[in-house]
Design a protein around this motif. Structure first.
Motif, short mmCIF file in Angstrom:
data_model
loop_
_atom_site.label_atom_id
_atom_site.label_comp_id
_atom_site.label_asym_id
_atom_site.label_seq_id
_atom_site.Cartn_x
_atom_site.Cartn_y
_atom_site.Cartn_z
N HIS A 139 1.41 -9.32 4.62
CA HIS A 139 0.28 -8.40 4.78
C HIS A 139 -0.49 -8.35 3.47
O HIS A 139 -0.13 -7.63 2.55
N LYS B 240 -9.47 7.94 0.30
CA LYS B 240 -9.75 7.51 1.67
C LYS B 240 -8.44 7.61 2.43
O LYS B 240 -7.60 6.71 2.38
N GLN C 140 0.81 -1.22 0.00
CA GLN C 140 0.00 0.00 0.00
C GLN C 140 0.84 1.28 0.00
O GLN C 140 0.32 2.36 -0.15
N GLU D 220 -3.46 -1.53 14.33
CA GLU D 220 -4.16 -0.71 13.33
C GLU D 220 -5.40 -0.12 13.98
O GLU D 220 -6.14 -0.83 14.68
N TYR E 88 -5.90 8.23 5.74
CA TYR E 88 -5.77 7.94 7.17
C TYR E 88 -4.66 8.77 7.82
O TYR E 88 -4.49 8.74 9.02
N SER F 289 -5.82 2.65 -0.13
CA SER F 289 -6.66 1.81 0.74
C SER F 289 -6.68 0.38 0.21
O SER F 289 -6.51 0.13 -0.98
N ALA F 290 -6.89 -0.56 1.15
CA ALA F 290 -6.80 -1.97 0.78
C ALA F 290 -8.05 -2.47 0.08
O ALA F 290 -7.98 -3.14 -0.95
N SER F 291 -9.21 -2.13 0.61
CA SER F 291 -10.41 -2.77 0.09
C SER F 291 -10.71 -2.36 -1.35
O SER F 291 -11.01 -3.21 -2.18
N ASN G 20 -1.22 -10.87 8.37
CA ASN G 20 -2.13 -9.76 8.64
C ASN G 20 -3.59 -10.22 8.60
O ASN G 20 -4.01 -10.91 7.68
N GLU G 21 -4.34 -9.83 9.63
CA GLU G 21 -5.78 -10.12 9.68
C GLU G 21 -6.07 -11.53 9.16
O GLU G 21 -6.81 -11.72 8.19
C1 BG6 Z 1 -7.09 -3.49 7.41
C2 BG6 Z 1 -5.85 -3.84 6.64
O1 BG6 Z 1 -8.10 -4.31 6.99
O2 BG6 Z 1 -7.69 -2.27 7.24
C3 BG6 Z 1 -5.17 -2.66 5.96
O3 BG6 Z 1 -4.93 -4.56 7.39
C4 BG6 Z 1 -6.23 -1.71 5.44
O4 BG6 Z 1 -4.33 -3.16 4.97
C5 BG6 Z 1 -7.04 -1.19 6.61
O5 BG6 Z 1 -5.72 -0.68 4.68
C6 BG6 Z 1 -8.11 -0.18 6.25
O6 BG6 Z 1 -8.90 -0.64 5.21
P1 BG6 Z 1 -9.08 0.25 3.90
O7 BG6 Z 1 -9.87 -0.56 2.96
O8 BG6 Z 1 -9.77 1.49 4.34
O9 BG6 Z 1 -7.70 0.51 3.40
#
Ligand code: BG6
Length: 464
Positions: A127, A424, A19, A362, A426, A416-418, A172-173
């Motif tokens: 991850h 988005k 990411q 996180e 942070y 963002s991951a999703s 990760n998760e």
């Molecule tokens: C977690 C992951 O699910 O949430 C991260 O470990 C991810 O990789 C984070 O970025 C937030 O989710 P998103 O979709 O808002 O990036």
């Protein structure tokens, strides 16, 4: 005056290789599952072709710009930075006999840079990415070959970084495989539960082997797991709702139960039987599982509710997990329900269950930021979110919970991951880039940067 956090408490932020790094084909790196999903873990899987575009291909170019970024983290006072190693930089296809020197050398440079400022690395081995080569040739975590390849990778990085990295995390998760099988265990999204749980079993065995290897190679190190802390509340006090909530919380706590206790919990026997799931578990697997982690780490963003009421279940929503909204909570722009007190509840719940040290690796608010005419970004909403969660962490510490530290998610804006969105955000540090990949990648400090700096320098006394 507010109470201080313990002096030993580690403060920082968390990122993941895919990411932030970009440089997705640099220095011999192989293709990973993340590279094949340029639209994020819930996007389509594509075949990569020469010259095509994915926003993660460059991400925030951390691969080349990390000295500037680490300096900014140091300016905030970070004592820890969580990042991941991209497995494909070390073993590009996944099954090579020897690691790739260029990949190892990159992480040497990164960890050396952090050491200059006394920032301790916390490293996730995997991850949300794994080598595509392992899926292509062996079927990902469906195959036991992947366990061996992962162990070889884990041993290679423990060996190389044993003097630089003392805090490690496995997957990760790890519970996300239930919702995103391709990202989690390299299986097609439509895989049935039998296939997914068998692959998860292999990953749990691999996790046990990595814990063993870490203890052998980095004796003074600590290795933990990483759970998506998806705490669920009953929507009502009807006993049926309470029972359903217990069951659904067990679906993710199951991973921690195995990783802490070294065996499958009793309740999974019925769970598997009722779904006609039958796992192949060898005697050696049982031994490998008996390598308990040293600490528990988890992500925490939101909570949700559970009911057996069909009508209410129609209202479930969310982009990572589908959950029924809690009528007592507000939501972020992405519909994630904001629940600071839930973090105290979760910390207590996990500590009561395991009596192991906990690490919040996180937590954070994904939001759209506005850059004012003078270049400033007044992200009071982010400050409020983190403040309120940290206040609850302190409450949990007062409750007697052993909390090792806190790394908020994405201290610098990242992809963002999703859904691979850039909008988005942070970060405490803004990165000039948009969803289409336009922008200079310049870094600027947001209001929250100075706020977090003060929180860290006062050991939490400045929280309101
Ligand atoms: C977690 C992951 O699910 O949430 C991260 O470990 C991810 O990789 C984070 O970025 C937030 O989710 P998103 O979709 O808002 O990036």
């Amino acid at each position: 005056m507010n109470k201080r956090f313990p002096d030993s408490f580690l403060w920082g932020g968390a990122v993941a290789a895919n990411q932030v790094e970009g440089a997705y084909q640099t220095d011999g790196k192989g293709l990973s599952t993340s590279d094949l999903q340029p639209q994020g873990i819930f996007g389509q899987r594509v075949t990569r072709t020469e010259g095509d575009f994915g926003i993660k291909d460059t991400a925030i170019d951390f691969y080349h710009r990390f000295p500037e970024d680490v300096k900014l983290f140091a300016e905030m006072g970070f004592t820890v930075l969580r990042t991941s190693i991209a497995w494909t930089r070390i073993f590009p296809e996944g099954d090579e006999a020897e690691p790739c020197e260029a990949g190892l050398a990159y992480y040497d440079r990164l960890f050396d840079e952090m050491a200059k400022y006394n920032i301790q690395p916390m490293v996730t081995l995997s991850h949300y990415e794994m080598p595509w080569g392992l899926i292509n040739k062996y079927g990902g975590w469906a195959s036991r070959t992947t366990i061996d390849c992962f162990e070889r990778y884990a041993r290679a990085v423990f060996q190389r970084f044993q003097h630089k990295v003392k805090l490690w995390l496995t997957f990760n998760e790890i519970n996300m495989s239930l919702h995103a099988p391709f990202t989690g265990v390299g299986l097609p999204e439509e895989s049935d539960q039998q296939a997914v749980y068998q692959a998860i079993h292999h990953q749990l065995v691999a996790s046990g082997r990595a814990v063993k290897a870490c203890h052998e190679i980095v004796p003074e190190g600590k290795i933990g797991n990483m759970l998506l802390g998806a705490l669920l509340y009953p929507l009502s006090c009807r006993p049926a709702d309470v029972m359903e909530t217990l069951q659904q919380n067990r679906e993710w706590l199951f991973f921690g139960d195995v990783q802490v206790r070294g065996r499958y919990p009793a309740y999974m026997k019925r769970f598997f039987a009722e779904r006609n799931i039958s796992l192949q578990i060898s005697d050696q697997d049982r031994l490998d599982l008996q390598n308990p982690i040293d600490y528990i780490s988890f992500s925490y963003y939101m909570t949700g509710c559970v009911t057996t009421n069909e009508e209410e279940n129609q209202k479930a929503r969310g982009n990572i997990l589908s959950m029924i909204p809690n009528p007592h909570l507000a939501s972020s722009e992405w519909g994630w329900q904001i629940d600071p007190e839930g973090l105290r509840i979760l910390l207590n719940l996990l500590y009561d269950r395991y009596q192991k040290p906990l690490f919040i690796v996180e937590n954070g608010l994904g939001a759209k930021d506005t850059v004012e005419a003078d270049g400033s970004i007044n992200d009071d909403y982010r400050i409020q979110y983190i403040n309120d969660h940290l206040v609850q962490v302190r409450e949990a510490i007062e409750d007697g919970v052993e909390v090792l530290g806190y790394t908020s998610w994405g201290p610098i804006d990242l992809v963002s991951a999703s859904k691979a969105e850039f909008s988005k955000r942070y970060g405490y540090i803004h990165v000039d880039r948009d969803d289409s990949g336009n922008g200079t990648l310049a870094r600027t400090r947001k209001k929250s940067f100075f706020w977090y700096q003060q929180v860290i320098s006062t050991h939490g006394e400045s929280l309101s």
